[in-house]
Design a protein around this motif. Structure first.
Motif, PDB file in Angstrom:
ATOM      1  N   PHE A  96      -0.616   5.137   3.960  1.00 41.52           N
ATOM      2  CA  PHE A  96       0.592   4.419   3.548  1.00 41.52           C
ATOM      3  C   PHE A  96       0.792   4.636   2.064  1.00 41.52           C
ATOM      4  O   PHE A  96      -0.062   4.286   1.252  1.00 41.52           O
ATOM      5  CB  PHE A  96       0.506   2.924   3.861  1.00 41.52           C
ATOM      6  CG  PHE A  96       1.830   2.232   3.726  1.00 41.52           C
ATOM      7  CD1 PHE A  96       2.786   2.390   4.697  1.00 41.52           C
ATOM      8  CD2 PHE A  96       2.123   1.463   2.622  1.00 41.52           C
ATOM      9  CE1 PHE A  96       4.031   1.781   4.589  1.00 41.52           C
ATOM     10  CE2 PHE A  96       3.353   0.843   2.493  1.00 41.52           C
ATOM     11  CZ  PHE A  96       4.306   0.999   3.479  1.00 41.52           C
ATOM     12  N   ASN A  97       1.919   5.227   1.683  1.00 45.03           N
ATOM     13  CA  ASN A  97       2.250   5.511   0.301  1.00 45.03           C
ATOM     14  C   ASN A  97       3.304   4.507  -0.142  1.00 45.03           C
ATOM     15  O   ASN A  97       4.450   4.553   0.298  1.00 45.03           O
ATOM     16  CB  ASN A  97       2.781   6.944   0.171  1.00 45.03           C
ATOM     17  CG  ASN A  97       2.933   7.383  -1.262  1.00 45.03           C
ATOM     18  OD1 ASN A  97       3.151   6.569  -2.144  1.00 45.03           O
ATOM     19  ND2 ASN A  97       2.826   8.677  -1.474  1.00 45.03           N
ATOM     20  N   GLU A  98       2.904   3.573  -1.009  1.00 52.02           N
ATOM     21  CA  GLU A  98       3.815   2.507  -1.440  1.00 52.02           C
ATOM     22  C   GLU A  98       4.944   3.037  -2.321  1.00 52.02           C
ATOM     23  O   GLU A  98       6.059   2.526  -2.277  1.00 52.02           O
ATOM     24  CB  GLU A  98       3.039   1.424  -2.181  1.00 52.02           C
ATOM     25  CG  GLU A  98       2.093   0.673  -1.280  1.00 52.02           C
ATOM     26  CD  GLU A  98       1.295  -0.394  -2.018  1.00 52.02           C
ATOM     27  OE1 GLU A  98       1.739  -0.826  -3.104  1.00 52.02           O
ATOM     28  OE2 GLU A  98       0.254  -0.773  -1.490  1.00 52.02           O
ATOM     29  N   PHE A 102       6.570   5.077   2.895  1.00 52.81           N
ATOM     30  CA  PHE A 102       6.327   5.421   4.292  1.00 52.81           C
ATOM     31  C   PHE A 102       4.829   5.614   4.521  1.00 52.81           C
ATOM     32  O   PHE A 102       4.048   5.681   3.591  1.00 52.81           O
ATOM     33  CB  PHE A 102       7.090   6.675   4.714  1.00 52.81           C
ATOM     34  CG  PHE A 102       6.523   7.957   4.144  1.00 52.81           C
ATOM     35  CD1 PHE A 102       5.584   8.671   4.850  1.00 52.81           C
ATOM     36  CD2 PHE A 102       6.931   8.422   2.905  1.00 52.81           C
ATOM     37  CE1 PHE A 102       5.058   9.845   4.332  1.00 52.81           C
ATOM     38  CE2 PHE A 102       6.413   9.580   2.374  1.00 52.81           C
ATOM     39  CZ  PHE A 102       5.475  10.294   3.092  1.00 52.81           C
ATOM     40  N   GLY A 103       4.465   5.709   5.807  1.00 53.08           N
ATOM     41  CA  GLY A 103       3.071   5.927   6.164  1.00 53.08           C
ATOM     42  C   GLY A 103       2.948   6.230   7.646  1.00 53.08           C
ATOM     43  O   GLY A 103       3.953   6.471   8.339  1.00 53.08           O
ATOM     44  N   VAL A 118       8.802   1.578   5.123  1.00 49.59           N
ATOM     45  CA  VAL A 118       8.610   0.296   4.457  1.00 49.59           C
ATOM     46  C   VAL A 118       9.684  -0.721   4.866  1.00 49.59           C
ATOM     47  O   VAL A 118       9.436  -1.936   4.867  1.00 49.59           O
ATOM     48  CB  VAL A 118       8.539   0.483   2.919  1.00 49.59           C
ATOM     49  CG1 VAL A 118       9.897   0.818   2.346  1.00 49.59           C
ATOM     50  CG2 VAL A 118       7.946  -0.725   2.233  1.00 49.59           C
ATOM     51  N   SER A 119      10.860  -0.272   5.234  1.00 51.76           N
ATOM     52  CA  SER A 119      11.933  -1.195   5.634  1.00 51.76           C
ATOM     53  C   SER A 119      11.634  -1.877   6.974  1.00 51.76           C
ATOM     54  O   SER A 119      12.212  -2.911   7.286  1.00 51.76           O
ATOM     55  CB  SER A 119      13.271  -0.449   5.721  1.00 51.76           C
ATOM     56  OG  SER A 119      13.194   0.546   6.709  1.00 51.76           O
ATOM     57  N   ASP A 120      10.721  -1.295   7.779  1.00 51.62           N
ATOM     58  CA  ASP A 120      10.368  -1.874   9.074  1.00 51.62           C
ATOM     59  C   ASP A 120       9.099  -2.718   9.009  1.00 51.62           C
ATOM     60  O   ASP A 120       8.597  -3.163  10.040  1.00 51.62           O
ATOM     61  CB  ASP A 120      10.177  -0.757  10.108  1.00 51.62           C
ATOM     62  CG  ASP A 120      11.453   0.016  10.350  1.00 51.62           C
ATOM     63  OD1 ASP A 120      12.520  -0.616  10.397  1.00 51.62           O
ATOM     64  OD2 ASP A 120      11.376   1.259  10.480  1.00 51.62           O
ATOM     65  N   ARG A 126      -1.664  -1.995   3.865  1.00 48.98           N
ATOM     66  CA  ARG A 126      -2.385  -0.958   3.135  1.00 48.98           C
ATOM     67  C   ARG A 126      -3.154  -0.107   4.155  1.00 48.98           C
ATOM     68  O   ARG A 126      -3.199  -0.426   5.331  1.00 48.98           O
ATOM     69  CB  ARG A 126      -3.348  -1.590   2.131  1.00 48.98           C
ATOM     70  CG  ARG A 126      -2.626  -2.250   0.972  1.00 48.98           C
ATOM     71  CD  ARG A 126      -3.599  -2.660  -0.123  1.00 48.98           C
ATOM     72  NE  ARG A 126      -2.898  -3.135  -1.293  1.00 48.98           N
ATOM     73  CZ  ARG A 126      -2.375  -4.355  -1.411  1.00 48.98           C
ATOM     74  NH1 ARG A 126      -2.470  -5.207  -0.430  1.00 48.98           N
ATOM     75  NH2 ARG A 126      -1.755  -4.706  -2.523  1.00 48.98           N
ATOM     76  N   GLU A 127      -3.767   0.944   3.661  1.00 50.10           N
ATOM     77  CA  GLU A 127      -4.550   1.812   4.544  1.00 50.10           C
ATOM     78  C   GLU A 127      -5.702   1.032   5.166  1.00 50.10           C
ATOM     79  O   GLU A 127      -6.268   0.141   4.543  1.00 50.10           O
ATOM     80  CB  GLU A 127      -5.086   3.024   3.777  1.00 50.10           C
ATOM     81  CG  GLU A 127      -4.002   4.007   3.412  1.00 50.10           C
ATOM     82  CD  GLU A 127      -4.552   5.262   2.758  1.00 50.10           C
ATOM     83  OE1 GLU A 127      -5.750   5.540   2.869  1.00 50.10           O
ATOM     84  OE2 GLU A 127      -3.748   5.966   2.126  1.00 50.10           O
TER      85      GLU A 127
END
Length: 150
Positions: A96-98, A102-103, A118-120, A126-127
Motif C-alpha cells: 500500500f503506497n500512501e 493505491f495498493g 484509497v478512495s475505497d 498499512r502493509e
C-alpha cells in the motif's frame, strides 16, 4: 648439355607435398574404417534408467505404466475460482503506497492479488494489515471496495 630446371629446393617441396597428400589419404581411410555410419539405429541408441544413469538396455515400461483418465488431463490455463461479487471477503494488505493512493490485497481463499484504491478505504490501512472488503470488477481486473481494517 643443358641443366635440369629442377633445383634441390624444388625437389624437396615436391616431396613434402606428396607426403602431405599421402598422410591425408591415410587419415581418410582410417576414418572410414572406424566410422559409425554403418551401425544400425539400435546400436547407436542410449537409454536413461530411473536413477539417471546411461545404459544400453531399454527400460521396462510395461510394469511402470499408469492409467490416466482423459477427464484428468487439463488443457490450457488453470481455472480461476469465481468470486461472488456481493460477499464480504478477508485478506491481507501486501502493498500500500500512501503517496500514490493505491495498493494490493491478497485474498485469503483464492490467493489472488486484488487492487485497492484509497478512495475505497474506510480508515487507515498499512502493509500486512488484515482487512475485509467486497470484491468488484475494476477497469483492469478485480478491485476491492468498502475496505476496512479488522
Amino acid at each position: 648439355m643443358g641443366r635440369s630446371n629442377e633445383t634441390f629446393s624444388k625437389k624437396e617441396k615436391e616431396k613434402k607435398r606428396l607426403k602431405k597428400q599421402q598422410n591425408k589419404k591415410d587419415k581418410t581411410e582410417e576414418r572410414k574404417a572406424s566410422s559409425s555410419k554403418g551401425k544400425s539405429l539400435e546400436d547407436m541408441m542410449a537409454y536413461v534408467d530411473a536413477d539417471g544413469n546411461i545404459t544400453s538396455t531399454p527400460p521396462d515400461l510395461h510394469n511402470k505404466r499408469k492409467e490416466i483418465a482423459l477427464e484428468d488431463i487439463q488443457l490450457g490455463a488453470a481455472k480461476q475460482i469465481a468470486m461472488p461479487e456481493d460477499a464480504v471477503r478477508k485478506g491481507v494488505v501486501t502493498l500500500f503506497n500512501e503517496q500514490k493512493g493505491f495498493g494490493f490485497i491478497r485474498d485469503e481463499i483464492s490467493r489472488e492479488s486484488i487492487f485497492v484504491h484509497v478512495s475505497d478505504v474506510t480508515g487507515i490501512i498499512r502493509e500486512n494489515d488484515r482487512v475485509t472488503y467486497e470484491p468488484s470488477r475494476g477497469q483492469k481486473g478485480p478491485a476491492a471496495i468498502k475496505v476496512a481494517k479488522i
